[in-house]
Scaffold this motif. Structure first.
Motif, PDB file in Angstrom:
ATOM      1  N   ARG B  71       0.854  -1.185   0.000  1.00  0.00           N
ATOM      2  CA  ARG B  71       0.000   0.000   0.000  1.00  0.00           C
ATOM      3  C   ARG B  71       0.889   1.234   0.000  1.00  0.00           C
ATOM      4  O   ARG B  71       1.798   1.345   0.814  1.00  0.00           O
ATOM      5  CB  ARG B  71      -0.904   0.028   1.238  1.00  0.00           C
ATOM      6  N   GLU B  74      -0.818   8.079  -0.033  1.00  0.00           N
ATOM      7  CA  GLU B  74      -0.876   9.245  -0.915  1.00  0.00           C
ATOM      8  C   GLU B  74      -1.454  10.472  -0.216  1.00  0.00           C
ATOM      9  O   GLU B  74      -1.876  11.417  -0.874  1.00  0.00           O
ATOM     10  CB  GLU B  74      -1.627   8.918  -2.212  1.00  0.00           C
ATOM     11  N   SER B  75      -1.458  10.474   1.113  1.00  0.00           N
ATOM     12  CA  SER B  75      -1.902  11.671   1.832  1.00  0.00           C
ATOM     13  C   SER B  75      -0.869  12.787   1.680  1.00  0.00           C
ATOM     14  O   SER B  75       0.281  12.531   1.329  1.00  0.00           O
ATOM     15  CB  SER B  75      -2.130  11.354   3.306  1.00  0.00           C
ATOM     16  N   ALA B  76      -1.296  14.020   1.993  1.00  0.00           N
ATOM     17  CA  ALA B  76      -0.501  15.197   1.637  1.00  0.00           C
ATOM     18  C   ALA B  76       0.967  15.166   2.103  1.00  0.00           C
ATOM     19  O   ALA B  76       1.851  15.460   1.295  1.00  0.00           O
ATOM     20  CB  ALA B  76      -1.214  16.456   2.134  1.00  0.00           C
ATOM     21  N   LEU B 111      -3.458   1.918  -3.225  1.00  0.00           N
ATOM     22  CA  LEU B 111      -3.187   3.231  -2.642  1.00  0.00           C
ATOM     23  C   LEU B 111      -3.875   3.288  -1.295  1.00  0.00           C
ATOM     24  O   LEU B 111      -4.888   2.636  -1.075  1.00  0.00           O
ATOM     25  CB  LEU B 111      -3.736   4.335  -3.542  1.00  0.00           C
ATOM     26  N   THR B 112      -3.311   4.057  -0.366  1.00  0.00           N
ATOM     27  CA  THR B 112      -3.946   4.197   0.931  1.00  0.00           C
ATOM     28  C   THR B 112      -3.756   5.613   1.434  1.00  0.00           C
ATOM     29  O   THR B 112      -3.052   6.409   0.816  1.00  0.00           O
ATOM     30  CB  THR B 112      -3.397   3.158   1.931  1.00  0.00           C
ATOM     31  N   GLU B 113      -4.408   5.932   2.543  1.00  0.00           N
ATOM     32  CA  GLU B 113      -4.207   7.243   3.157  1.00  0.00           C
ATOM     33  C   GLU B 113      -3.298   7.083   4.366  1.00  0.00           C
ATOM     34  O   GLU B 113      -2.930   5.966   4.732  1.00  0.00           O
ATOM     35  CB  GLU B 113      -5.565   7.852   3.546  1.00  0.00           C
ATOM     36  N   CYS B 114      -2.963   8.201   4.970  1.00  0.00           N
ATOM     37  CA  CYS B 114      -1.964   8.288   6.045  1.00  0.00           C
ATOM     38  C   CYS B 114      -1.928   7.074   6.969  1.00  0.00           C
ATOM     39  O   CYS B 114      -2.938   6.639   7.504  1.00  0.00           O
ATOM     40  CB  CYS B 114      -2.248   9.528   6.886  1.00  0.00           C
ATOM     41  N   VAL B 115      -0.737   6.536   7.141  1.00  0.00           N
ATOM     42  CA  VAL B 115      -0.567   5.409   8.063  1.00  0.00           C
ATOM     43  C   VAL B 115       0.179   5.835   9.330  1.00  0.00           C
ATOM     44  O   VAL B 115       0.642   5.002  10.107  1.00  0.00           O
ATOM     45  CB  VAL B 115       0.136   4.205   7.389  1.00  0.00           C
TER      46      VAL B 115
END
Ligand SMILES: Cc1cc2nc3c(=O)[nH]c(=O)nc-3n(C[C@H](O)[C@H](O)[C@H](O)COP(=O)(O)O)c2cc1C
Ligand code: FES
Lengths: 409, 147
Positions: B71, B74-76, B111-115
């Motif tokens: 994963r 793709e968070s900022a 794709l994932t968001e902030c981990v």
């Protein structure tokens, strides 16, 4: 480092106790506050928390003692619940992970005190699925504390999130614990009256609970005297982006953003110039240098249209293009909108498409104006905070960094 | 463990449907189609409800995934740190796009968001373990460990 304003309450034992050892925590005075609280009348515990003026650390800044008092005074419920919001989904935030993996017993102690105060014998920690190590640390600590009889009749269970940002919204979180899609509920009724499985439930953030033992130990007046009067205590900040020291810091709530970014954070990487900072995660505002002298407490931030939010501090240098950054953030909301209400489902999609159009140089001034209208509609009509706050990065950058937009129109 | 054995552990747990989905995901890295009707029966809800819950959560994938799950955040903060370049390097190394699985079934890319590793962006996870401060140059060596 010339930064001497650090003050640790939430992280006072962080790095000093072995997170896997209950004895270690107990030897440092851990669980003394729980003993002290249990010797008090539940309503007196609630009063003490009220008097401390602590406000929630999960984003909305609601007074914690007041929240507890609503649930505590309900006497005809056969079951009440203490729920911990450990969903920590705001990009740039990793403060709750520090607590869960570094001082898990402090969170457990805070929740057990809450259980005594409101009359609940069962608690849940809803921890995001992205944090398997936090879940492991918590499960182990709970099992050990139970085995040692420290928690008495208070039962505590960890439930895992499954990669859905909206489940940080407290009623969506409750839906998820119940085994449903994480869609926010209509309020009222509020969880304090009808929450988990319809029972009175308090939901607080990890950092909020982690403050409770120190408040009980040292008294409400001690806590109320730290930092800003309207949002006392400390706040844990996590730094990311183009700042030199990308790490965490806990400070009293009367320091300024400038102090955090430049004195503690060491300024901008590679000697570049500061351009912008976003505070509070993806749903927070993005502001320029002129506003950096704002104190970080909740109300001072609200006054400039910002939210303190989670305490994420995402720094951007002079080379960053706000259109590119905001496009990325709008993609996030488009993906994370649960789809239950129309303003958010349609709005996040349209804002993302609009940002793509601007980024591609295909938009005109009319498109931008339409997006601003849409953003205001979302602020006012979305069902939950996700849709209400999703336009914030767009709105604040249009206001403070208009040039980045103008050159693409 | 078989699907039936996993599901039977959670059928009496309050809110157990999602707990069961987690347990299946832990074992299979996905939610096999055949699990849906079994879950529906165990929790006495329509299959549509199970499907609705399973597909709501990005962690779960109804259908199949490869044996290693990558994963890319793709968070900022990761975006600004060059996540797109890392993603492109992974895509070209594996010959697939985000959302796809390699023909040999060895890798799925999502794709994932902030981990929560934004102090060391850009971050990817492989089988839930974070790998941070990645550059396109580091990708081939990292992936070779999973081949
Ligand atoms: C979309 C959305 C996401 C949220 N995510 C979180 C979160 O990850 N953690 C959290 O503590 N609160 C989050 N909140 C706020 C909660 O709804 C709630 O206000 C909070 O858990 C209350 O705890 P506190 O009073 O201790 O801050 C979120 C709210 C919204 C609208
Ligand atoms: S933004 Fe990628 S790990 Fe937080």
């Amino acid at each position: 480092m010339g930064f001497n304003k650090e003050k640790r309450i939430v992280l006072r034992h962080y790095g000093l106790v072995n997170p896997t050892s209950t004895e270690d925590y107990v030897n440092k005075g851990g669980y003394d506050a729980l003993k002290k609280a249990k010797a008090m009348q539940p309503m007196d515990v609630v009063e003490e928390v009220k008097k401390s003026n602590i406000r929630g650390r999960g984003g909305a800044g609601f007074p914690t003692g007041l929240k507890w008092s609503f649930t505590a005074k309900i006497t005809d419920a056969d079951q009440k619940y203490v729920v911990c919001n450990a969903d920590e989904g705001e990009p740039g935030t990793y403060k709750d992970r520090l607590v869960m993996e570094g001082v898990p017993h402090q969170l457990i102690e805070g929740m057990a005190i809450a259980g005594h105060a409101i009359g609940a014998t069962k608690g849940y920690i809803y921890c995001r699925g992205e944090y398997p190590n936090s879940q492991k640390a918590l499960r182990q600590a709970i099992a050990d504390a139970k085995a040692k009889g420290i928690l008495g009749d208070f039962d505590l269970e960890v439930r895992s999130g499954a990669f859905a940002y909206v489940c940080g919204e407290e009623t969506a979180l409750i839906e998820s614990i119940e085994g449903h899609r994480g869609e926010p509920r209509y309020k009222p009724p509020y969880p304090g009256v009808a929450g988990l499985w319809g029972k009175p439930t308090i939901v607080n953030n990890v950092e909020t609970y982690a403050n409770i033992p120190a408040i009980i130990e040292n008294g409400a007046d001690w806590f109320a005297g730290i930092g800003a009067g309207n949002y006392p205590g400390t706040k844990v900040f996590t730094l990311s982006g183009d700042v030199v020291n990308k790490t965490f810091v806990e400070v009293p709530t009367d320091v300024t953003l400038r102090e955090i970014i430049f004195d503690f954070g060491g300024g901008i990487v590679d000697g570049k110039r500061f351009k912008a900072v976003q505070v509070g995660g993806n749903s927070g505002g993005i502001i320029p240098e002129e506003l950096l002298d704002t104190p970080i407490d909740f109300d001072a931030m609200s006054n400039i249209g910002m939210t303190l939010g989670t305490g994420a501090v995402f720094v951007m240098d002079e080379t960053r293009d706000m259109v590119d950054v905001v496009k990325c953030m709008m993609k996030f909301f488009e993906h994370e909108s649960c789809g239950k209400c129309t303003p958010c489902r349609e709005g996040t999609f349209r804002l993302f498409k609009g940002m793509c159009k601007i980024a591609n140089g295909e938009a005109n001034a009319n498109d931008l104006a339409t997006m601003e209208t849409l953003a205001r509609v979302m602020n006012k009509t979305a069902l939950c905070g996700l849709g209400q706050a999703a336009p914030t990065p767009f709105q604040t950058t249009v206001r403070y960094f208009a040039a980045d937009y103008q050159k693409r129109l | 463990m078989t699907l039936d054995a996993i599901i039977s552990q959670y059928r009496d747990v309050e809110g157990g449907l999602i707990e069961a989905l987690h347990a299946i995901d832990n074992e299979y890295r996905c939610i096999p189609e055949s699990a849906l009707s079994k879950l529906a029966e165990a929790f006495d809800v329509p299959v549509a409800k199970v499907y609705g819950v399973a597909t709501f959560y990005a962690k779960f994938k109804v259908g199949e995934r490869g044996s290693n799950l990558i994963r890319v955040c793709e968070s900022a903060p990761c975006h600004n740190a060059g996540a797109a370049l890392v993603l492109a390097a992974i895509e070209s190394n594996l010959g697939i796009k985000a959302g796809e699985t390699t023909a040999d079934g060895r890798f799925t890319l999502e794709l994932t968001e902030c981990v929560g590793c934004c102090n060391e962006s850009p971050t990817i996870t492989i089988n839930e373990v974070p790998y941070t401060k990645l550059t396109p140059e580091k990708v081939p060596e990292l992936l070779s460990k999973f081949r």
